[in-house]
Enzyme design. Structure first.
Site, short mmCIF file in Angstrom:
data_model
loop_
_atom_site.label_atom_id
_atom_site.label_comp_id
_atom_site.label_asym_id
_atom_site.label_seq_id
_atom_site.Cartn_x
_atom_site.Cartn_y
_atom_site.Cartn_z
N ARG A 129 0.91 -1.12 -0.01
CA ARG A 129 0.01 -0.01 -0.02
C ARG A 129 1.03 1.22 0.09
O ARG A 129 1.84 1.38 0.87
CB ARG A 129 -0.94 0.07 1.38
CG ARG A 129 -2.18 -0.76 0.92
CD ARG A 129 -2.85 -0.76 2.24
NE ARG A 129 -4.28 -1.40 2.05
CZ ARG A 129 -4.98 -1.72 3.04
NH1 ARG A 129 -4.90 -0.78 4.40
NH2 ARG A 129 -6.13 -2.07 2.72
N ARG A 173 -2.41 -6.88 13.54
CA ARG A 173 -3.90 -6.10 13.17
C ARG A 173 -4.63 -7.52 12.80
O ARG A 173 -5.77 -7.51 13.05
CB ARG A 173 -3.93 -5.21 12.03
CG ARG A 173 -3.64 -3.82 12.31
CD ARG A 173 -3.58 -2.87 11.26
NE ARG A 173 -4.79 -2.65 10.76
CZ ARG A 173 -4.89 -2.63 9.15
NH1 ARG A 173 -3.74 -2.12 8.62
NH2 ARG A 173 -6.19 -2.21 8.72
#
Ligand SMILES: [Zn+2]
Length: 233
Positions: A129, A173
Site C-alpha cells: 500500500r 492487526r
C-alpha cells in the site's frame, strides 16, 4: 422489511471495496465505523465532540459511545430500507446492541457475509500500500497501481508508505481481528445468518458470490417484488 447486512472480513481482505460495490448496487448506505467517527467529528455532533476528546487524549473510544453513534446513524431516513455495515459490530456485545437498535424499528440483521482469506494472502495485500501525502488516496502495487510510480493519479501528489505499514503491525492487526471476531462469527453462524465467501478469489468473483447471497435473502423476503436487487429497476 429491508436488507440489513453486516460484512465481516480481516484487514486486507477487501471488505471496504466489496461494501462499496454492494451498497451502490442495492442503493443502501455503506456505513463503516471509521467513516462514522470521521463524520461525527467533522460535523461536531455532541457524540462527535465526545469521541474527539478520547481520540485527542490517545484513548480508546468506549463501546457505549460507538453504539450511540451507530444508533444515531441508523435512525436516519436513508437507512430505513437497510444498510451495509462495515467494521461494526466487532464483538458479541456490540452485535446484541445492534439487534436492539434495529428492533426499535422492527428490523433485524438479515445477512452476515464473511469474506475469508489466508493470513499469507492478507499480508501480501496489506504489504503493497502506498498513500498520497496530499489527498490520502490509497494505491496498491499489485491491485491498484498508480499510472506513474510514486505519483498520485488524482492530484499528482507524492506517494509514501506509512511508518506503521510493516509486516509486523499487519500481522498483529490480522491476529487482533481474528481473535476478536471469532466469537462473533460463531454467534452469527448459530443464527444461520453467516455466509462464508472465499476471499482468495479476485474482486469480481468475490463480488458475484456476495451479490448472489444477498439476492437469495432478498428473494426470501420477497422485497424483490418492489425493486429488482440485481439491476435496481
Ligand atoms: Zn493525491
Amino acid at each position: 422489511m429491508g436488507l440489513f447486512i453486516v460484512l465481516l472480513g480481516a484487514p486486507g481482505v477487501g471488505k471496504g471495496t466489496q461494501a462499496d460495490l454492494i451498497s451502490r448496487e442495492l442503493h443502501l448506505p455503506h456505513v463503516s465505523s471509521g467513516e462514522l467517527f470521521r463524520e461525527a467529528i467533522k460535523s461536531k455532533t455532541p457524540l462527535g465532540v465526545e469521541a474527539q476528546g478520547y481520540l485527542g487524549r490517545g484513548e480508546l473510544v468506549p463501546d457505549s459511545l460507538t453504539i450511540a453513534m451507530v444508533r444515531e446513524r441508523l435512525q436516519r431516513p436513508d437507512c430505513a430500507n437497510g444498510v451495509v455495515l462495515d467494521g461494526f459490530p466487532r464483538t458479541i456485545e456490540q452485535a446484541k446492541q445492534l439487534d436492539g437498535i434495529l428492533a426499535e424499528s422492527g428490523a433485524a440483521v438479515n445477512l452476515v457475509p464473511y469474506i475469508k482469506a489466508e493470513t499469507a494472502t492478507l499480508l501480501k495485500r496489506l504489504g503493497g500500500r502506498w498513500t498520497c501525502r496530499n489527498c490520502q488516496t490509497v494505491y496498491h502495487v499489485l491491485y491498484n497501481p498508480p499510472r506513474e510510480p510514486g505519483k498520485c493519479d488524482a492530484c499528482g501528489g507524492e506517494l509514501y508508505q506509512r511508518a506503521d505499514d510493516t509486516p509486523e503491525t499487519h500481522r498483529r492487526r490480522i491476529e487482533v481481528y481474528l481473535d476478536q471476531t471469532a466469537p462473533l462469527i460463531e454467534f452469527y453462524r448459530q443464527r444461520r445468518l453467516l455466509v462464508e465467501i472465499d476471499g482468495e478469489q479476485d474482486i469480481q468473483t468475490v463480488y458475484g458470490q456476495l451479490l448472489a447471497a444477498v439476492q437469495r435473502v432478498a428473494r426470501e423476503q420477497r422485497i424483490g417484488a418492489q425493486r429488482c436487487i440485481g439491476c435496481g429497476e
